[in-house]
Write a protein that holds these residues in place. Structure first.
Motif, PDB file in Angstrom:
ATOM      1  N   GLU A  38      15.887  17.654  35.710  1.00  0.00           N
ATOM      2  CA  GLU A  38      14.484  17.457  36.082  1.00  0.00           C
ATOM      3  C   GLU A  38      13.793  16.553  35.070  1.00  0.00           C
ATOM      4  N   GLY A  39      13.003  15.623  35.542  1.00  0.00           N
ATOM      5  CA  GLY A  39      12.243  14.750  34.646  1.00  0.00           C
ATOM      6  C   GLY A  39      13.124  13.722  33.957  1.00  0.00           C
ATOM      7  N   ASN A  40      12.675  13.276  32.791  1.00  0.00           N
ATOM      8  CA  ASN A  40      13.377  12.193  32.079  1.00  0.00           C
ATOM      9  C   ASN A  40      14.289  12.675  30.972  1.00  0.00           C
ATOM     10  N   ALA A  41      14.204  13.938  30.611  1.00  0.00           N
ATOM     11  CA  ALA A  41      14.968  14.384  29.449  1.00  0.00           C
ATOM     12  C   ALA A  41      15.426  15.826  29.590  1.00  0.00           C
ATOM     13  N   ALA A  42      16.507  16.142  28.902  1.00  0.00           N
ATOM     14  CA  ALA A  42      17.004  17.519  28.827  1.00  0.00           C
ATOM     15  C   ALA A  42      17.688  17.684  27.473  1.00  0.00           C
ATOM     16  N   VAL A  43      18.182  18.890  27.230  1.00  0.00           N
ATOM     17  CA  VAL A  43      18.792  19.191  25.939  1.00  0.00           C
ATOM     18  C   VAL A  43      20.225  19.668  26.159  1.00  0.00           C
ATOM     19  N   GLU A  44      21.161  19.093  25.406  1.00  0.00           N
ATOM     20  CA  GLU A  44      22.559  19.523  25.468  1.00  0.00           C
ATOM     21  C   GLU A  44      22.914  20.210  24.151  1.00  0.00           C
ATOM     22  N   PHE A  45      23.520  21.392  24.259  1.00  0.00           N
ATOM     23  CA  PHE A  45      23.925  22.136  23.056  1.00  0.00           C
ATOM     24  C   PHE A  45      25.293  21.615  22.621  1.00  0.00           C
ATOM     25  N   VAL A  46      25.326  20.805  21.566  1.00  0.00           N
ATOM     26  CA  VAL A  46      26.580  20.129  21.228  1.00  0.00           C
ATOM     27  C   VAL A  46      27.339  20.720  20.047  1.00  0.00           C
ATOM     28  N   SER A  47      26.700  21.542  19.230  1.00  0.00           N
ATOM     29  CA  SER A  47      27.439  21.970  18.040  1.00  0.00           C
ATOM     30  C   SER A  47      28.099  23.339  18.190  1.00  0.00           C
ATOM     31  N   GLY A  48      28.372  23.725  19.429  1.00  0.00           N
ATOM     32  CA  GLY A  48      29.203  24.901  19.661  1.00  0.00           C
ATOM     33  C   GLY A  48      28.486  26.227  19.551  1.00  0.00           C
ATOM     34  N   VAL A  49      29.284  27.256  19.187  1.00  0.00           N
ATOM     35  CA  VAL A  49      28.782  28.630  19.138  1.00  0.00           C
ATOM     36  C   VAL A  49      27.529  28.710  18.263  1.00  0.00           C
ATOM     37  N   SER A  50      26.545  29.399  18.770  1.00  0.00           N
ATOM     38  CA  SER A  50      25.253  29.677  18.134  1.00  0.00           C
ATOM     39  C   SER A  50      24.309  28.479  18.058  1.00  0.00           C
ATOM     40  N   THR A  51      24.626  27.414  18.776  1.00  0.00           N
ATOM     41  CA  THR A  51      23.660  26.326  18.927  1.00  0.00           C
ATOM     42  C   THR A  51      22.605  26.775  19.942  1.00  0.00           C
ATOM     43  N   GLY A  52      21.359  26.518  19.636  1.00  0.00           N
ATOM     44  CA  GLY A  52      20.352  26.948  20.597  1.00  0.00           C
ATOM     45  C   GLY A  52      18.957  26.466  20.278  1.00  0.00           C
ATOM     46  N   ILE A  53      18.041  26.863  21.123  1.00  0.00           N
ATOM     47  CA  ILE A  53      16.629  26.513  20.954  1.00  0.00           C
ATOM     48  C   ILE A  53      15.790  27.759  21.229  1.00  0.00           C
TER      49      ILE A  53
END
Lengths: 147, 244
Positions: free
Chosen positions: B111-126
């Motif tokens: 949706e929209g122009n941007a999103a977030v990808e969790f790239v550094s593995g386990v326990s990556t988050g926001i």
């Protein structure tokens, strides 16, 4: 040092970059456009060589903020990576100084690869408030008089 | 005989920008959702637009506010951990681990122009925090998927909303996918933490770290006045605007 992309140096768009050598430092003064505006920096970082025991980090500082970035292997398909940072929010009157400098942890400068900096983009963004963009509230005052 | 004098005093404020009458009428046409709070003879009316994000209690739930993208880069923008939402490049969200801020021009973005990808593995988050009403029920809607960056695997993502947490699994073949999920919770405090965390580490076959994407995070009150559509009030308001 001013660097041009070649067989050993990969840069976005194969253009030019700045290499921050030992104690290398670049800075620029920014005049904030308005109060309550936040500044975000995007820039590209590439390791300045291949046969080195360590890659020097880059320190990015502005008033009230300091970040140290290291090149992250395997986070993309290219040999360079783009990073996003929060710089700060300053009042309009004061010009602010943005500084990028190299930081090495190793004492032997010869075995260190010094970072390449390219494509610096500064973005200003207003403070987000509830209802930003797509929502508005409307107050309607209605008085009815009966006679 | 009763004669009624109506005296109208309307002011709309689109924060942070003010708006002119034409925009106001356009927005009114799209409005479907009206809340009225009347006390004595004064009413306060809140309108929401049709697109459904309008009553989102989260700021930057669609991740549209973040650092600039390089226009010709296929690499996205890496964001290192940011301990507080205030000092984060992903506005209003704190970051653990490293996430990749991705643009719809080069990646699959739900949706929209941007999103977030969790790239550094386990326990990556926001994580984000928002003010809620203790004791009220809320629903958290969000989209998980993959960014079309050859990231194949089974993603396991934990979603947290207040004191409620649930894990969600997603099978990705790395060609761009999106699935909507929902989590209902009851607020037990006046602040609700909303968070997403990856429980898996994934790499493409070229060894590039990658992971699930999250987008379109919407927190809504699921009960009370906000869920009622008062059509009568809406028609009445249109009538009043017509008179003007």
């Amino acid at each position: 040092m001013y660097v041009t992309a070649n067989q050993t140096v990969a840069l976005p768009g194969n253009g030019h970059a700045i290499q921050l050598g030992e104690d290398g430092k670049i800075n620029q003064t920014i005049n904030p456009v308005a109060d309550y505006v936040h500044y975000l920096l995007t820039f590209t970082l590439a390791p300045g060589g291949q046969n080195c025991s360590t890659n020097a980090n880059v320190s990015v500082s502005a008033p009230d903020s300091n970040s140290i970035l290291s090149f992250k292997q395997n986070f993309g398909k290219e040999k360079w990576q783009t990073y996003g940072l929060y710089l700060g929010s300053w009042e309009q009157q004061e010009p602010v100084n943005l500084i990028l400098e190299s930081q090495s942890t190793e004492s032997d400068a010869k075995s260190t690869c010094w970072p390449l900096i390219d494509k610096l983009l500064l973005k200003s963004i207003e403070t987000l408030v509830p209802g930003d963009g797509k929502h508005f509230s409307l107050s309607l005052h209605l008085w009815a008089f009966f006679s | 005989m009763v004669s009624i004098f109506l005296f109208l005093y309307i002011y709309g404020h689109f924060s942070p920008k003010s708006v002119n009458n034409i925009q106001f009428l356009e927005d009114l046409n799209f409005a479907f959702h009206i809340i009225t709070n009347c006390y004595f003879s004064s009413c306060e009316v809140t309108l929401f637009n049709l697109d459904g994000y309008t009553d989102n209690l989260l700021l930057n739930g669609g991740f549209e506010f973040g650092p600039e993208f390089l226009s010709n880069s296929t690499e996205g923008v890496l964001l290192d951990s940011a301990p507080t939402p205030v000092l984060s490049p992903l506005r209003q969200w704190s970051i653990s681990g490293t996430v990749k801020y991705i643009d719809s021009k080069h990646y699959f973005v739900p949706e929209g122009n941007a999103a977030v990808e969790f790239v550094s593995g386990v326990s990556t988050g926001i994580q984000a925090a928002t003010t809620v009403e203790a004791g009220s029920k809320y629903s958290l809607d969000f989209t998980l998927g993959d960014a079309n960056d050859s990231c194949r695997g089974n993603f396991l993502v934990g979603a947290q909303a207040g004191s409620t947490a649930q894990n969600f699994t997603l099978q990705s073949n790395g060609t761009g996918s999106a699935k909507n999920f929902s989590l209902a919770f009851k607020a037990d405090l006046t602040t609700a933490l909303i968070g997403f965390v990856s429980y898996t580490t994934t790499q493409t076959k070229d060894g590039v770290f990658c992971g699930p994407i999250v987008d379109n995070v919407v927190l809504r009150a699921s009960q009370g006045m906000k869920s009622k559509i008062k059509w009568e009030a809406f028609i009445f308001l249109l009538f009043l605007v017509g008179i003007l």
